[in-house]
Structure formats: C-alpha cells, structure tokens
Scaffold this motif. Structure first.
Motif, PDB file in Angstrom:
ATOM      1  N   PHE A 160       0.934  -1.147   0.089  1.00 16.97           N
ATOM      2  CA  PHE A 160      -0.212  -0.013   0.017  1.00 16.97           C
ATOM      3  C   PHE A 160       0.847   1.367   0.096  1.00 16.97           C
ATOM      4  N   LEU A 171       0.959   7.911   7.909  1.00 17.91           N
ATOM      5  CA  LEU A 171       0.995   6.268   7.450  1.00 17.91           C
ATOM      6  C   LEU A 171       2.321   5.996   6.604  1.00 17.91           C
ATOM      7  N   ARG A 177       2.977  -6.088   3.536  1.00 25.09           N
ATOM      8  CA  ARG A 177       2.354  -5.934   4.919  1.00 25.09           C
ATOM      9  C   ARG A 177       1.315  -7.170   4.977  1.00 25.09           C
ATOM     10  N   SER A 229      -3.974  -2.870  -2.854  1.00 19.60           N
ATOM     11  CA  SER A 229      -5.043  -2.097  -1.990  1.00 19.60           C
ATOM     12  C   SER A 229      -6.181  -3.182  -1.854  1.00 19.60           C
ATOM     13  N   LEU A 230      -6.863  -2.890  -0.609  1.00 13.55           N
ATOM     14  CA  LEU A 230      -8.027  -3.852  -0.391  1.00 13.55           C
ATOM     15  C   LEU A 230      -8.915  -3.408  -1.430  1.00 13.55           C
ATOM     16  N   GLN A 231      -9.011  -2.276  -1.942  1.00 15.47           N
ATOM     17  CA  GLN A 231      -9.982  -2.010  -2.802  1.00 15.47           C
ATOM     18  C   GLN A 231      -9.781  -2.722  -4.298  1.00 15.47           C
ATOM     19  N   ASN A 257     -10.629  -3.584   6.983  1.00 12.48           N
ATOM     20  CA  ASN A 257      -9.207  -3.961   6.933  1.00 12.48           C
ATOM     21  C   ASN A 257      -8.750  -4.111   8.349  1.00 12.48           C
ATOM     22  N   ILE A 287     -13.787  -1.079   3.772  1.00 11.32           N
ATOM     23  CA  ILE A 287     -13.964  -0.848   2.240  1.00 11.32           C
ATOM     24  C   ILE A 287     -15.105  -1.630   1.857  1.00 11.32           C
TER      25      ILE A 287
HETATM   26  O1  LIG Z   1      -5.738  -1.341   1.097  1.00 14.40           O
HETATM   27  C1  LIG Z   1      -6.093  -0.099   1.876  1.00 14.40           C
HETATM   28  N1  LIG Z   1      -6.893   0.739   1.422  1.00 14.40           N
HETATM   29  C2  LIG Z   1      -6.950   1.979   1.825  1.00 14.40           C
HETATM   30  O2  LIG Z   1      -7.804   3.011   1.451  1.00 14.40           O
HETATM   31  C3  LIG Z   1      -6.076   2.303   3.068  1.00 14.40           C
HETATM   32  N2  LIG Z   1      -6.035   3.367   3.929  1.00 14.40           N
HETATM   33  C4  LIG Z   1      -5.169   2.972   4.715  1.00 14.40           C
HETATM   34  O3  LIG Z   1      -4.843   3.755   5.594  1.00 14.40           O
HETATM   35  N3  LIG Z   1      -4.693   2.022   4.579  1.00 14.40           N
HETATM   36  C5  LIG Z   1      -5.328   1.347   3.674  1.00 14.40           C
HETATM   37  N4  LIG Z   1      -5.049   0.045   2.920  1.00 14.40           N
END
Ligand SMILES: O=c1[nH]c(=O)c2[nH]c(=O)[nH]c2[nH]1
Length: 304
Positions: A160, A171, A177, A229-231, A257, A287
């Motif tokens: 990420f 962050l 991760r 990303s989780l998205q 998450n 998400i």
């Molecule tokens: O996969 C993620 N999407 C996010 O939008 C996000 N925002 C964050 O702080 N960590 C993550 N991780």
C-alpha cells in the motif's frame, strides 16, 4: 399539513430453527435463523388499529417451524422462497414478503478410532451463510445469497503506497504488509434463477453448488491477487465470481481492513523483519463496493 403513513413492513425477526434429520443412527443438522417481513394493506392497522389485514408475527414464527417439519430444510434460498411465496399466495392483504435466513455450520466431532461422530457436532469456525429473498404479488422474485465473517489473511503479497499525503498523513508506505479481512459478500442471482420454483418444477436451481463455487472463487481471488490495496482485491474477488458464474449478475462486498501493525522491538534490542505484529481491533478501514456485469438486469427490490 397532513401526516401520512410511509413505507412500512413487519414480521418476526430471528426465528431460530434447528432441524435434526435422522438417517438411522446418523443424524444431520440444519441450524438457521429466519426473519420474515411482510407488507401490503397495512394502512388500517397503523391508522386505526384494525388488525384485520395482519398475519401475526407469532404465526410467521410458527410457519417457519411447521415448514421445517413439512418440507425439510435443504438450501436456505429454497426454504426462503417457499415461505415468501406462501405468505403472498395465502393472504390477499400481503403484497410483498421478504425472507432473510442465516445458516450456521456444524462439523461432526471425530470419535475414537478417527471416525466422524454420528450425532455429535461442534459449531464450525466457518463463515455464516446468508440469503435474502423477496417475492411480490406481481410474481416478481429476487434472490440474493451471501456470506459473512469469512476471515482471511495473506501474510505477504500486499502493498500500500502512492496514496495522497496531506498535512495529517503519518502512514508509512509499505511494499510488504499483512492483508486481513472478514469478508461480507452478497450476490444477486439473475431473475431467471430467482423465479424458478423448486417445488413446482423439476429444474430448480442448485443454490448449494452455486454457493460452494462462489465461496471458492472469492477465496481463490483473495489468495491469488497481489494486492496494491484492499479496494483492488475487492474488485478482483467480485470479478472472479462474475466471470465464473453466469447465474450471478452482481456482487456487493464489505471488507474491514483488519490492520496488523509491525511491533517496534528496538527498545528490546531486537529487529523485527515482518514477523511480530499487533493485530489491531479498532478503528479499522472499511472498504465497500459493488461489482456487476454491464448487462445486469434491474435489481428491483433485491437489496432492500
Ligand atoms: O488497502 C488499503 N486501502 C486504503 O484505502 C487504506 N487506507 C489506509 O490507511 N490503509 C489502507 N489500505
């Protein structure tokens, strides 16, 4: 100014039905939670207290029990369809029925000799299976199947970075991760599947096989996707299901998450090469998204 009655529905929530099927000494368990919700000619009960149009919620509870005995419970979607159609067909005042069912899984307890117990069960650590069926007096039927609390984790293969950095961003970008979530997914069956009646016609849809395959697709896509990303992972999971399963036209998912933070072991003179994590409880990123085919038919009341 006049006051008018808005949308309304009523029903019995969370009727817990456990059915034991006795196959000689081997027993089978079905453990479900049924919520029915009816709507129709309900002006009078709200405006004057005349209950003539009301099928009591107590009766709805009893119907769930009686149908479990009379028809058995196989796939939760079929049981929900049976109940929803029954309410609308049997009561002229009921124009629309919504039936939601959750199913809890049980595993057999192995007994001595390594055999599966025939009548002893342990509640499974698996997900909860869900469905929501709608049926109305115009014959419109929708079926949404689903699952929740499907807890999954990738211990690598997740990055990420490249996100917005403003004055409040602390962050740190990461290229490795832990990605963990508890998947809630619901998927809409195409109308053709929803309107088939397993009890009237022979060509009922196999909701059990469909469930197993959707679950498999979700898990495989979670495991296979190198995640930025989780998205992105959410989209890949929905896409996998839609490409493999022609009976599904839309998948909606909600994925918290479940953050795993690397513990700083430097105060103890130790390094921490991505080995020891603190599994945070809250807050969590949430998400959510829908993935659908571009020719998905109108959802009508499927998601209500
Ligand atoms: O996969 C993620 N999407 C996010 O939008 C996000 N925002 C964050 O702080 N960590 C993550 N991780």
């Amino acid at each position: 100014m006049t006051v008018v009655l808005g949308p309304n529905r009523y029903g019995k929530a969370e009727t817990r039905v456990v059915r034991v099927v006795r196959d000689g000494a081997t027993h089978h368990l079905k453990d479900i939670n049924v919520s029915s919700s009816l709507s129709g000619d309900m002006e009078e009960v709200h405006l004057t207290g005349d209950n003539a149009a009301v099928l009591p919620t107590d009766t709805q509870k009893n119907t769930a029990y009686a149908f479990a005995r009379k028809h058995g419970i196989d796939q939760i979607e079929d049981f929900a369809l049976l109940l929803a159609r029954h309410y609308v067909a049997s009561q002229p005042s009921i124009h629309h029925a919504r039936v939601e069912i959750e199913e809890y899984f049980w595993d057999r307890i192995p007994v001595s000799g390594g055999r599966d117990g025939r009548h002893s069960f342990v509640r499974s650590g698996r997900e909860v299976r869900t469905c929501v069926v709608h049926h109305d007096r115009d014959g419109r039927t929708t079926v949404v199947s689903g699952l929740k609390d499907l807890v999954v984790l990738n211990s690598t293969g997740s990055e990420f970075h490249g996100y917005i950095q403003d004055e409040y961003t602390t962050l740190k970008p990461t290229t490795d991760r832990i990605l963990a979530t508890a998947v809630s997914a619901r998927w809409r069956h195409v109308p053709d599947v929803s309107s088939r009646d397993s009890h009237d016609s022979g060509d009922s849809h196999d909701f059990g096989a469909s469930y197993d395959e959707v679950r498999r697709g979700l898990l495989e896509a979670f495991a296979d996707t190198h995640s930025l990303s989780l998205q992105q992972t959410l989209y890949a999971m929905g896409e996998r299901v839609l490409k493999a399963r022609p009976e599904i036209c839309e998948v909606r998912m909600a994925m918290p998450n479940k953050h795993h933070f690397l513990v700083d072991l430097e105060p103890f003179g130790m390094d921490n090469p991505n080995e020891v994590f603190y599994a945070a409880d809250r807050p969590y990123g949430l998400i959510e998204g829908a993935v659908l085919t571009d020719d998905a038919p109108d959802a009508a009341f499927a998601w209500e």
